[in-house]
Design an enzyme around this catalytic site. Structure first.
Site, PDB file in Angstrom:
ATOM      1  CB  ALA A   1      29.751  44.323  -0.255  1.00  0.00           C
TER       2      ALA A   1
ATOM      3  N   GLY B   1       2.196 -15.898   7.790  1.00  0.00           N
ATOM      4  CA  GLY B   1       1.532 -15.391   8.993  1.00  0.00           C
ATOM      5  C   GLY B   1       2.515 -14.954  10.059  1.00  0.00           C
ATOM      6  CB  THR B   2       2.052 -12.669  12.982  1.00  0.00           C
ATOM      7  OG1 THR B   2       0.802 -13.274  13.364  1.00  0.00           O
ATOM      8  CG2 THR B   2       1.740 -11.386  12.247  1.00  0.00           C
TER       9      THR B   2
ATOM     10  CG  ASN C   1      34.797  45.162   7.403  1.00  0.00           C
ATOM     11  OD1 ASN C   1      33.792  45.171   8.100  1.00  0.00           O
ATOM     12  ND2 ASN C   1      34.766  45.435   6.116  1.00  0.00           N
TER      13      ASN C   1
ATOM     14  NE  ARG D   1      -2.495  -1.971   3.107  1.00  0.00           N
ATOM     15  CZ  ARG D   1      -2.952  -2.153   4.349  1.00  0.00           C
ATOM     16  NH1 ARG D   1      -3.940  -1.411   4.787  1.00  0.00           N
ATOM     17  NH2 ARG D   1      -2.402  -3.059   5.137  1.00  0.00           N
TER      18      ARG D   1
HETATM   19  C1  UD1 Z   1      -1.803  -8.357  13.504  1.00  0.00           C
HETATM   20  C2  UD1 Z   1      -2.434  -9.216  14.588  1.00  0.00           C
HETATM   21  C3  UD1 Z   1      -3.638  -8.487  15.159  1.00  0.00           C
HETATM   22  C4  UD1 Z   1      -3.208  -7.128  15.708  1.00  0.00           C
HETATM   23  C5  UD1 Z   1      -2.474  -6.314  14.619  1.00  0.00           C
HETATM   24  C6  UD1 Z   1      -1.876  -5.095  15.252  1.00  0.00           C
HETATM   25  C7  UD1 Z   1      -2.032 -11.545  13.960  1.00  0.00           C
HETATM   26  C8  UD1 Z   1      -2.613 -12.753  13.380  1.00  0.00           C
HETATM   27  N1  UD1 Z   1      -2.819 -10.461  14.015  1.00  0.00           N
HETATM   28  O1  UD1 Z   1      -2.760  -8.233  12.482  1.00  0.00           O
HETATM   29  O2  UD1 Z   1      -4.203  -9.246  16.209  1.00  0.00           O
HETATM   30  O3  UD1 Z   1      -4.303  -6.410  16.173  1.00  0.00           O
HETATM   31  O4  UD1 Z   1      -1.405  -7.097  14.049  1.00  0.00           O
HETATM   32  O5  UD1 Z   1      -1.323  -4.247  14.256  1.00  0.00           O
HETATM   33  O6  UD1 Z   1      -0.902 -11.553  14.386  1.00  0.00           O
HETATM   34  N2  UD1 Z   1       4.428 -10.142   9.132  1.00  0.00           N
HETATM   35  C9  UD1 Z   1       5.510 -10.909   8.761  1.00  0.00           C
HETATM   36  N3  UD1 Z   1       5.295 -12.102   8.162  1.00  0.00           N
HETATM   37  C10 UD1 Z   1       4.053 -12.569   7.924  1.00  0.00           C
HETATM   38  C11 UD1 Z   1       2.951 -11.780   8.298  1.00  0.00           C
HETATM   39  C12 UD1 Z   1       3.168 -10.575   8.906  1.00  0.00           C
HETATM   40  O7  UD1 Z   1       6.661 -10.515   8.958  1.00  0.00           O
HETATM   41  O8  UD1 Z   1       3.945 -13.679   7.387  1.00  0.00           O
HETATM   42  C13 UD1 Z   1       4.688  -8.852   9.796  1.00  0.00           C
HETATM   43  C14 UD1 Z   1       4.181  -7.660   9.003  1.00  0.00           C
HETATM   44  O9  UD1 Z   1       5.210  -7.151   8.165  1.00  0.00           O
HETATM   45  C15 UD1 Z   1       3.815  -6.679  10.092  1.00  0.00           C
HETATM   46  C16 UD1 Z   1       3.393  -7.579  11.256  1.00  0.00           C
HETATM   47  O10 UD1 Z   1       3.956  -8.847  10.990  1.00  0.00           O
HETATM   48  O11 UD1 Z   1       4.919  -5.914  10.500  1.00  0.00           O
HETATM   49  C17 UD1 Z   1       1.891  -7.678  11.428  1.00  0.00           C
HETATM   50  O12 UD1 Z   1       1.355  -8.272  10.268  1.00  0.00           O
HETATM   51  P1  UD1 Z   1       0.007  -7.801   9.618  1.00  0.00           P
HETATM   52  O13 UD1 Z   1      -0.243  -8.591   8.402  1.00  0.00           O
HETATM   53  O14 UD1 Z   1       0.016  -6.324   9.487  1.00  0.00           O
HETATM   54  O15 UD1 Z   1      -1.021  -8.256  10.748  1.00  0.00           O
HETATM   55  P2  UD1 Z   1      -2.443  -7.704  10.998  1.00  0.00           P
HETATM   56  O16 UD1 Z   1      -3.392  -8.382  10.083  1.00  0.00           O
HETATM   57  O17 UD1 Z   1      -2.437  -6.241  10.987  1.00  0.00           O
END
Ligand code: UD1
Ligand code: CA
Length: 460
Positions: free
Chosen positions: A383, A83-84, A380, A20
């Site tokens: 100019a 995923g996170t 001094n 984005r």
């Molecule tokens: C996540 C949380 C949500 C929380 C929100 C806060 C989870 C499942 N959800 O959601 O509960 O309220 O953050 O902002 O954790 N990232 C990786 N690898 C991945 C996925 C994400 O490094 O595979 C990183 C992203 O770059 C980012 C962070 O993890 O810095 C959060 O990921 P994002 O996808 O923004 O999670 P949200 O859906 O916002």
């Protein structure tokens, strides 16, 4: 209850693509206050005395790594963004079993060390802590689900929640502190059975509770802190929050600021007492302003030190300059790197100084270029005078002794020495040493030509 001997290991999630932003630069390298977003998060890790910091990177990762060459920083590649929870898992091989893992996000740059320290301190070493905040509109965030006794039992994502769960206003900031060894086990147990088909870090909360481990929801000081940056609108909003905090620090330290919304600090500024900063000042790098310094409107000051009682008038640009006490600068002056002004020096309008020393009480007041020069005290410079310091290949020095008077429109062809007390006649081109205490001038004799005809245009 905290055990200070348990080391904190920070895992920074920074593998997100940042689509984005619509940028060729990875999101965590987008600047806030002149520094990449990730730098702000790494600063926080440093403030917290983290024993180890591992950055989980993905898209554009090589560029990110190049920006942060510190050898003690760990890097873990998450090739696919599953995923996170999966992201944190990539870092775990680099983290000791006895540590407490603090999870931070590379795109959440406004988090304060105070809130995170409270999360660490108020969570027992053996418990899980999550930083939360109550929001009027929690849409999009994970919700903190508590039981009848107020204990955190799970976190539910927006896309997975029931209407009752989505009504909860307390949200997950994404910042966790978790005992390392158990975290590994919980991460291994994650299943991607959810609306997004991802390994959610947030699911460790339910797993911890099932293992009889308590989960603390600790409130952050404010919503701004946990603001994540996804697009340039949010980036600009975060910049304003950062700037307002930084300007507040200056004001609390005794600086008077004409308009806190019109000062930008991209680095560290130290101010003395009763400093005044007018509108549209930009400070970059390390800047020190002594007591009673005045900075006029529209000035840019980079990596410079300005002594007590010095006045910088409007529209000046200073870079790597050292300015003594009670000097007068500008308006419209440019001090380039290596400008070194002694006390009570005056540098006036449309004057450029580079790699030069200006002695005590000396004046360079109008339309002048001084480069590679050493100017004594009480000199001094008239100019329009310039040092001709560059021959196209090499730079040469100009030395001007104490008390010299350089007339207007003089060219000082370096290398050249002007003696102390010397006077140089206006319009001279000086190529040889000018002795002490005498008048030196170099000027063609003036003639007037009678009967000379000015050319006229031919009638059309
Ligand atoms: C996540 C949380 C949500 C929380 C929100 C806060 C989870 C499942 N959800 O959601 O509960 O309220 O953050 O902002 O954790 N990232 C990786 N690898 C991945 C996925 C994400 O490094 O595979 C990183 C992203 O770059 C980012 C962070 O993890 O810095 C959060 O990921 P994002 O996808 O923004 O999670 P949200 O859906 O916002
Ligand atoms: Ca997010």
């Amino acid at each position: 209850m905290t055990d200070k001997s348990t080391p904190i290991a920070v895992v920074v999630l920074a593998a997100g693509q940042g689509t984005r932003m619509r940028s060729d630069i990875p999101k965590v390298l987008q600047p806030m206050a002149g520094q990449p977003l990730l730098a702000h998060v790494l600063d926080l890790a440093t403030q917290l005395n983290a024993a180890k910091t591992v950055v989980v990177y993905g898209h554009g990762g090589d560029l990110v790594r190049e920006h942060f060459p510190a050898p003690e920083l760990g890097w873990a590649l998450q090739a696919e963004q599953l995923g996170t929870g999966h992201a944190v898992q990539q870092a775990m091989p680099q983290i000791e079993d006895d540590a407490r893992v603090l999870v931070l996000c590379g795109d959440v740059p406004l988090l304060t060390s105070a809130s995170v320290q409270r999360l660490i301190d108020d969570t027992a070493v053996t418990s899980v802590g999550v930083l939360t905040v109550a929001m009027d509109d929690p849409t999009g965030y994970g919700r903190i689900v508590r039981d009848a006794n107020g204990r955190v039992v799970k976190i539910v994502e927006q896309k997975d929640g029931s209407p009752e769960e989505l009504a909860v206003r307390e949200i997950n900031s994404g910042v966790f502190v978790v005992p390392s060894k158990q975290l590994c086990g919980w991460l291994d147990a994650l299943q991607p059975q959810n609306a997004q088909g991802e390994y959610y870090l947030t699911d460790i909360v339910g797993l911890a509770v099932a293992d009889g481990v308590s989960v603390e929801g600790i409130q952050a000081d404010g919503f701004e802190e946990i603001m994540g940056i996804n697009d340039r609108v949010q980036l600009a909003a975060a910049e304003r929050v950062y700037q307002r905090r930084a300007v507040d620090v200056l004001m609390r330290a005794g600086a008077r600021v004409a308009d806190p919304a019109r000062v930008d600090i991209r680095g560290q500024v130290t101010t003395g007492r009763d400093v005044f900063i007018d509108v549209n000042a930009v400070f970059v790098g390390d800047v020190t302003l002594g007591d009673r310094v005045q900075i006029g409107p529209n000035c840019v000051v980079t990596d410079s030190t300005i002594g007590d009682d010095t006045v910088v008038l409007a529209n000046c640009v200073l870079e790597s300059a050292s300015v003594g006490a009670a000097c007068n600068i500008g308006p419209y002056a440019r001090l380039r790197p290596g400008s070194d002004l002694s006390e009570r020096a005056k540098v006036g309008n449309f004057v450029e100084i580079k790699k030069s020393h200006i002695g005590v009480g000396s004046k360079v007041n109008h339309l002048t270029y001084i480069g590679d020069a050493t100017i004594g005290a009480d000199v001094n410079v008239g100019a329009g005078t310039i040092t001709c310091n560059y021959d196209g290949a090499n730079k040469h020095q100009t030395v001007i002794g104490d008390g010299a008077f350089i007339g207007s429109g003089v060219e000082l062809v370096a290398p050249v020495n002007i003696g102390s007390g010397a006077t140089i006649g206006a319009g001279s081109t000086i190529t040889k040493p000018a002795p002490d205490d005498v008048l030196t001038l170099e000027r063609a004799r003036q003639t007037s030509i009678k009967n000379w005809q000015r050319p006229v245009k031919k009638p059309k």
